[in-house]
Enzyme design. Structure first.
Site, short mmCIF file in Angstrom:
data_model
loop_
_atom_site.label_atom_id
_atom_site.label_comp_id
_atom_site.label_asym_id
_atom_site.label_seq_id
_atom_site.Cartn_x
_atom_site.Cartn_y
_atom_site.Cartn_z
N SER A 79 0.83 -1.21 0.00
CA SER A 79 0.00 0.00 0.00
C SER A 79 0.87 1.26 0.00
O SER A 79 1.73 1.42 -0.86
CB SER A 79 -0.95 -0.05 1.20
OG SER A 79 -1.94 0.94 1.10
N ASP A 317 -5.65 -3.11 -3.05
CA ASP A 317 -4.62 -2.74 -2.08
C ASP A 317 -3.83 -3.95 -1.54
O ASP A 317 -4.42 -4.94 -1.10
CB ASP A 317 -5.28 -2.01 -0.92
CG ASP A 317 -4.28 -1.27 -0.06
OD1 ASP A 317 -3.57 -1.95 0.70
OD2 ASP A 317 -4.21 -0.04 -0.15
#
Length: 764
Positions: A79, A317
């Site tokens: 991320s 993500d």
């Protein structure tokens, strides 16, 4: 003067808008690496915190006679950590600067810059009634925000938050193509800025791993007892990059770096899921090319590519399932070159280590219906402790310690055995290529006889290890990943080895293997050669404690030049010409084995190695030559003792791993209280920095300050025994770093003059 390398393997967590804070930390890591390189090459360095790091390394050398070097050679991120990891890895491998990124982070990590134009509210009153929802979601009232936000930023936060919640509903407000374009802009800015040298020695690889979540998943076959086979859906993906230790203009094609950075940061609900079509559109609009597109997709999405479905893969993500990507970083430790004493550190960057799940207004309140669901699918997986990873690292370190103890304890006996075998006069002469080869074969046979029945078990382990190494090489060459294909290739190779009599380990094996078995090992046992040279390198490092390093430089160069040749044989692209044969492998693997032996050509490498070693031995004094020769010829004895302990693997760096954390809670020299007392981005569930430039400047500055403090701690923790700095020096060094950072940043960070003034008072 002895030398030591602190090698940093960075693991960067997710943190949404705290990516700005992490940029500050990674910028300090980059500055430390630059200062280390300049110090090592006796070159001038920049001022600021970089100058403080250079002075620290100089002081360590002056006070402790230890010349220290700091390298970053492994980066793994998820991320927000994945984005910062991409930029840091690019800077390390190319010598590019991270400086241009700071302004981009401050300007572009803003809700106004990230919202998709088609998602923006159509007018001032569009969904105005929805504004209070944001305050409720953030568990903050307007009054409490007045206490948290500096007066000059309050109106900006309210305005941008209103804009955010009034954007399109039931679709992510941030633009995917817009964000991909910003990542391209960042890479372009790095490439356009003045460039320095690569921040790793030639031959030292830089490996980057970025985690991604495959939303739909891809099938993986598992072998069971009953039923024989099952299919499960795997959602974890790792996007790996490496520069193979070579000087390069870019770690990978910019489009591939954008792919990784954009996919890993597709935070659910904020950004749309990433798909290849989005990147294709951005590449087309920017009028750039992506020549390696097909090969990249085949490598990253092999299952989908084989089914002609790579373009339909939906990626989100990377922190959803792997917020702390230790595993790929640990696996990257294999085959790392080591030219001197190593202090291996795993450093993980966690911007919110004390984050807790909020269940309600009271600490003992039971979670509600939606809180339970959201917490179980979102917050809990991200906050799972890393205990399992740390236990794996600790176990590896314990095994290394055991092996070092074994090697140290049996060395006198091994050296006595070798001296008895050859006679002391051996070490009065300069070894030649022919002598080295003959002595090596004789020592191998003597080690087998000395080990007795234990040598048969060692031999079986060796052959099994070679078969598995061959399998891994061919699997990579074939480009058909997956455990099922690995097992299939291994089965065919094992059958061919048995059919050709290469595994002839009779009870008399302790008296020497059959000629066929010896020939098999000479043609394929790459691991044995690498382990032998690594042990030889470690012995040279030990001798540097008592001898001038320049005296040992010729043998060191010979060892590492040879090691580089053998390691080159393990490169995945080295045997790509065998791809067709590997993919067609369904029966007899004998012909493929012959082609692999020709591709490896280990006999030629052995000759080249012994030529280099013989030439290097010529210039060595007898008291240096003797222990190195004893280690080289005695290696079969050591290998018999240590390979079973390692279960057939070679631990390459041969040094225990230490783990360090960089987090707000760990840097307390200026201000205690952790993230709550220092960071603004933690507001609105870690989205806070998107709503205010003052927030971003605040978090970036604290990132630099926290990073500097912890990096100084990490460097100094490498000093042992009597090699310490004078009392009080640590505080003075940290003070100098803090002041240098404030002096550097004060002209740029114009939205937080009050914070800078306050920090100067706190620092003193």
């Amino acid at each position: 003067m002895r030398e030591k390398e602190i090698r940093l393997a960075l693991v960067c967590y997710g943190g949404i808008s705290l990516a700005v804070y992490m940029h500050g930390i990674t910028k300090e890591i980059w500055r430390l690496a630059r200062a280390s390189q300049a110090f090592h090459h006796n070159e001038e360095t920049e001022g600021g915190s970089q100058g403080v790091y250079r002075a620290l390394l100089q002081e360590i050398e002056s006070e402790t006679a230890l010349r220290m070097r700091v390298l970053v050679d492994i980066v793994a991120g998820a991320s927000a950590g994945g984005i910062n990891g991409v930029f840091l890895a690019q800077a390390i491998t190319t010598g590019q600067s991270l400086e241009p990124l700071t302004q981009l982070w401050l300007d572009s990590a803003d809700v106004e810059a990230l919202i998709d134009p088609v998602a923006a509210p159509s007018g001032r009153w569009s969904k105005a009634w929805a504004t209070p929802i944001a305050w409720m979601a953030a568990r903050r009232s307007a009054d409490s925000v007045n206490q948290l936000v500096e007066p000059g930023a309050r109106e900006e936060v309210r305005s941008k938050l209103s804009h955010f919640v009034r954007s399109r509903w039931f679709e992510p407000p941030f633009g995917g193509e817009l964000f991909s374009g910003l990542i391209f802009d960042a890479l372009d800015a790095m490439a356009a800025a003045p460039c320095g040298p690569r921040l790793l020695p030639e031959g030292q690889p830089l490996d980057l791993f970025v985690t991604v979540t495959d939303f739909r998943g891809h099938p993986e076959r598992l072998t069971l007892n009953s039923p024989p086979e099952v299919v499960e859906t795997e959602h974890r993906l790792v996007v790996p990059f490496t520069d193979h230790g070579a000087v390069t203009k870019s770690l990978a094609d910019p489009a591939e770096l954008v792919f990784a950075a954009r996919a890993t940061s597709s935070f659910p609900g904020a950004f749309p899921p990433f798909m290849v079509a989005e990147l294709d559109a951005v590449v087309k609009s920017r009028k750039v090319t992506w020549p390696g597109r097909e090969e990249f997709l085949k490598r990253i999405l092999p299952r989908q590519f084989a089914a002609n479905a790579a373009e339909q893969a939906v990626l989100i993500d990377g922190s959803v399932l792997a917020n702390a990507p230790f595993r790929p970083a640990i696996e990257a430790l294999r085959e790392r070159p080591a030219r001197r004493e190593i202090d291996r550190r795993f450093v993980y960057i966690d911007p919110t280590p004390a984050a807790k799940i909020h269940f309600g207004p009271g600490i003992n309140a039971a979670p509600g219906f939606f809180q339970t669901i959201i917490g179980s699918i979102s917050e809990l997986p991200r906050q799972q402790p890393i205990r399992d990873n740390l236990e794996d690292i600790a176990e590896r370190s314990r095994r290394i310690e055991r092996m070092r103890t074994i090697v140290s304890s049996i060395r006198p006996e091994v050296e006595a055995q070798v001296e008895t075998l050859f006679g002391y006069t051996l070490f009065l002469d300069s070894p030649t290529v022919g002598r080295l080869a003959a002595w090596r074969a004789r020592a191998q046979s003597a080690a087998a006889k000395s080990a007795g029945y234990g040598y048969a078990a060692y031999g079986h382990l060796k052959i099994t290890g070679v078969i598995e190494a061959i399998t891994s090489l061919l699997l990579a060459a074939g480009g058909e990943p997956g455990p099922q294909r690995w097992e299939s290739i291994r089965s065919h190779i094992a059958d061919a080895v048995s059919a050709r009599g290469f595994d002839d380990l009779r009870p008399s094996f302790s008296d020497g293997a059959s000629e066929k078995t010896i020939g098999f090992l000479r043609s394929y046992d790459l691991g044995f050669r690498i382990r032998r040279l690594r042990m030889l390198a470690r012995r040279v490092t030990e001798l540097e404690m008592d001898h001038d390093e320049s005296e040992l430089e010729p043998i060191r160069e010979a060892i590492y030049a040879s090691l580089a040749d053998y390691l080159e044989c393990k490169r995945t692209d080295r045997h790509a010409h065998l791809r067709k044969e590997v993919r067609l492998l369904r029966g007899d693997a004998g012909p493929l084995l012959d082609k692999l032996a020709a591709s490896l050509d280990l006999k030629q490498l052995d000759t080249a190695t012994e030529k280099r070693l013989a030439e290097a031995f010529t210039g060595l004094a007898r008291d240096v030559k003797r222990p190195i020769l004893l280690t080289y010829l005695g290696f079969p004895y050591f290998d018999v003792a240590t390979l079973p302990l390692l279960q057939g693997e070679g631990l390459d760096e041969f040094d225990p791993i230490k783990v360090d954390r960089i987090a707000p809670d760990d840097a307390t020299s200026i201000r205690a209280g952790g993230a709550e007392a220092t960071l603004k981005g933690i507001q609105f569930n870690n989205f806070g920095a998107f709503f205010s430039r003052a927030y971003r400047e605040n978090d970036y500055l604290w990132g630099r300050l926290h990073g500097a403090e912890r990096l100084i701690d990490i460097v100094l923790s490498s000093l042992t025994g009597n090699g310490r700095l004078k009392p009080g020096r640590v505080a003075v060094i940290k003070h100098a770093a803090f002041v240098a950072i404030l002096d550097e940043e004060e002209p740029r960070l114009t939205a937080i003059p009050g914070l800078i003034a306050s920090l100067r008072r706190e620092i003193g």
